[in-house]
Design a protein around this motif. Structure first.
Motif, short mmCIF file in Angstrom:
data_model
loop_
_atom_site.label_atom_id
_atom_site.label_comp_id
_atom_site.label_asym_id
_atom_site.label_seq_id
_atom_site.Cartn_x
_atom_site.Cartn_y
_atom_site.Cartn_z
N ALA A 1 -17.38 4.77 1.97
CA ALA A 1 -17.60 6.11 2.51
C ALA A 1 -16.61 6.43 3.63
O ALA A 1 -16.03 7.52 3.67
N VAL A 2 -16.40 5.47 4.53
CA VAL A 2 -15.50 5.68 5.67
C VAL A 2 -14.06 5.87 5.19
O VAL A 2 -13.35 6.78 5.64
N ILE B 1 -11.85 9.23 5.83
CA ILE B 1 -10.59 9.14 6.57
C ILE B 1 -9.43 9.63 5.71
O ILE B 1 -8.54 10.37 6.18
N PHE B 2 -9.43 9.26 4.44
CA PHE B 2 -8.35 9.67 3.53
C PHE B 2 -8.35 11.19 3.32
O PHE B 2 -7.29 11.83 3.34
N LEU B 3 -9.53 11.76 3.13
CA LEU B 3 -9.62 13.19 2.84
C LEU B 3 -9.47 14.07 4.08
O LEU B 3 -8.97 15.19 3.99
N PHE C 1 -7.01 13.86 12.99
CA PHE C 1 -5.85 13.66 13.87
C PHE C 1 -5.75 14.81 14.89
O PHE C 1 -5.62 14.59 16.09
N VAL C 2 -5.81 16.04 14.38
CA VAL C 2 -5.70 17.21 15.26
C VAL C 2 -6.88 17.28 16.22
O VAL C 2 -6.71 17.55 17.41
N LEU C 3 -8.09 17.05 15.72
CA LEU C 3 -9.28 17.10 16.57
C LEU C 3 -9.25 16.05 17.68
O LEU C 3 -9.72 16.30 18.78
N ALA D 1 -19.43 14.21 10.85
CA ALA D 1 -19.15 13.13 9.90
C ALA D 1 -18.55 11.92 10.61
O ALA D 1 -18.92 10.77 10.32
N PHE D 2 -17.65 12.17 11.55
CA PHE D 2 -16.99 11.07 12.26
C PHE D 2 -17.98 10.27 13.10
O PHE D 2 -18.00 9.03 13.05
#
Length: 282
Positions: free
Chosen positions: A150-151, A155-157, A163-165, A185-186
Motif C-alpha cells: 500500500a505504501v 508513494i509511486f502514484l 514532494f511539493v507538500l 493518506a500520508f
C-alpha cells in the motif's frame, strides 16, 4: 557464514519483517524530516502503546480481545492519533508543532491509565515496549507485507504531490493539489508503519528507524531522490546487521539496531567532515 534465521521459523519471520520495515521506515522518514515533523513518530508510538495497553486490559474481561493480536489495536489507536494530529494542526494553524506533544501526552496518559486498570505490566507489554523478535508471528509478516504494498503504491502514484507538500504546503494548495486527502493518506501510512514496527525495535525505539537513516543519508546525498536510496540502504543495514549481531552477541535486537544506526550516522558525519576538509585543503 551460517545464517540461523534460515533454519528457525521465528527468526525467518523477524528477518522478513525487519527487511520490510527497513524499507518502509526510511522512505516515510525522508518526508517526515523534510516537513520538520521528526517527533511525530514518537507521538504515534506512544499512542500505539495506549492501544496495546487497551487491548491487554480488555483481554482480561472479554475473550474476543484476548484472542486478538494487540498490534491491530495499536494500529487503530495510531491511525486515530494521526488523524487527531492533522486536526490539531488546523486548529493551531500558527502553532502547528503543538499538535505533536498534545497527542504524545494523551498517549502516555492513556497508557498509564490502561496499564493501571490491567493491574500493571506483563511480559507481552514489555515485548512491545522494547521489541522481541521471538514474538513476531507469521500474521505480523503478512500484515506488514500488505502495508508495504500500500505504501509503495501511494508513494509511486503521489510522489510529485508529496514532494511539493513537504517543501511548501501553501504553494501546493495554490497549485490545485488536494493537500487534505494526500496529507490524510500520508499520516495514516506513517501510523501503520510505526504500529507494525513495534515488535522488532519496540515502541520506545521505533522513531529511530524513521530518523537515523535519513539523518545519515542527508550528510551524504546530493539530491532528494538520492536521499531516498541511501536512507533505505542504511535502514536495511541497521535492521539486518542489528538482527544478526544481536543473535550472535546475545543482545536486545531493538537496542542493537538503534546503536548500529547511531554508528552509521556518526560515520556519515565524519565522512562528510573529512570530505569538506579535503576540498578546502585543495
Amino acid at each position: 557464514m551460517d545464517l540461523p534465521f534460515l533454519k528457525y521459523t521465528f527468526l525467518q519471520n523477524a528477518f522478513l519483517t525487519g527487511v520490510m520495515i527497513g524499507l518502509l521506515a526510511p522512505i516515510l522518514g525522508v518526508f517526515i524530516v523534510v516537513r520538520k515533523q521528526s517527533l511525530i513518530a514518537d507521538a504515534l508510538s506512544h499512542i500505539s502503546l495506549a492501544g496495546i495497553a487497551a487491548n491487554l486490559m480488555l483481554g482480561k474481561k472479554y475473550s474476543f480481545f484476548d484472542g486478538l493480536n494487540p498490534i491491530y489495536m495499536g494500529m487503530f489507536f495510531s491511525v486515530a492519533g494521526s488523524l487527531c494530529i492533522e486536526k490539531l494542526r488546523k486548529v493551531y494553524k500558527h502553532f502547528e508543532e503543538l499538535a505533536i506533544p498534545i497527542i504524545m501526552s494523551a498517549g502516555i496518559g492513556l497508557s498509564v491509565i490502561f496499564i493501571s486498570i490491567a493491574q500493571g505490566f506483563n511480559t507481552d507489554l514489555f515485548n512491545y515496549l522494547f521489541g522481541n523478535v521471538l514474538a513476531v508471528k507469521q500474521s505480523d509478516v503478512i500484515t506488514i507485507f500488505f502495508i508495504l504494498i500500500a505504501v509503495v503504491l501511494v508513494i509511486f502514484l503521489l510522489y510529485k504531490e508529496l514532494f511539493v507538500l513537504s517543501f511548501d504546503e501553501e504553494q501546493a494548495v495554490v497549485s490545485g493539489i488536494k493537500g487534505k486527502w494526500i496529507q490524510f493518506a500520508f499520516i495514516v501510512m506513517v501510523a501503520l508503519v510505526i504500529a507494525a514496527s513495534m515488535k522488532i525495535v519496540g515502541i520506545l525505539l521505533v522513531s529511530s528507524l524513521m530518523t537515523l537513516p535519513v539523518a545519515a543519508s542527508i550528510r551524504i546525498a546530493t539530491g532528494f531522490k538520492q536521499t531516498f536510496f541511501i536512507a533505505v540502504l542504511f535502514g536495511e543495514i541497521e535492521v539486518i546487521g542489528g538482527l544478526i549481531s544481536s543473535y550472535y552477541l546475545d543482545l536486545a535486537p531493538g537496542g542493537t539496531i538503534v546503536i548500529l544506526g547511531v554508528l552509521i550516522l556518526l560515520l556519515s558525519i565524519l565522512w562528510k567532515k573529512r570530505k569538506v576538509t579535503r576540498k578546502l585543503s585543495h
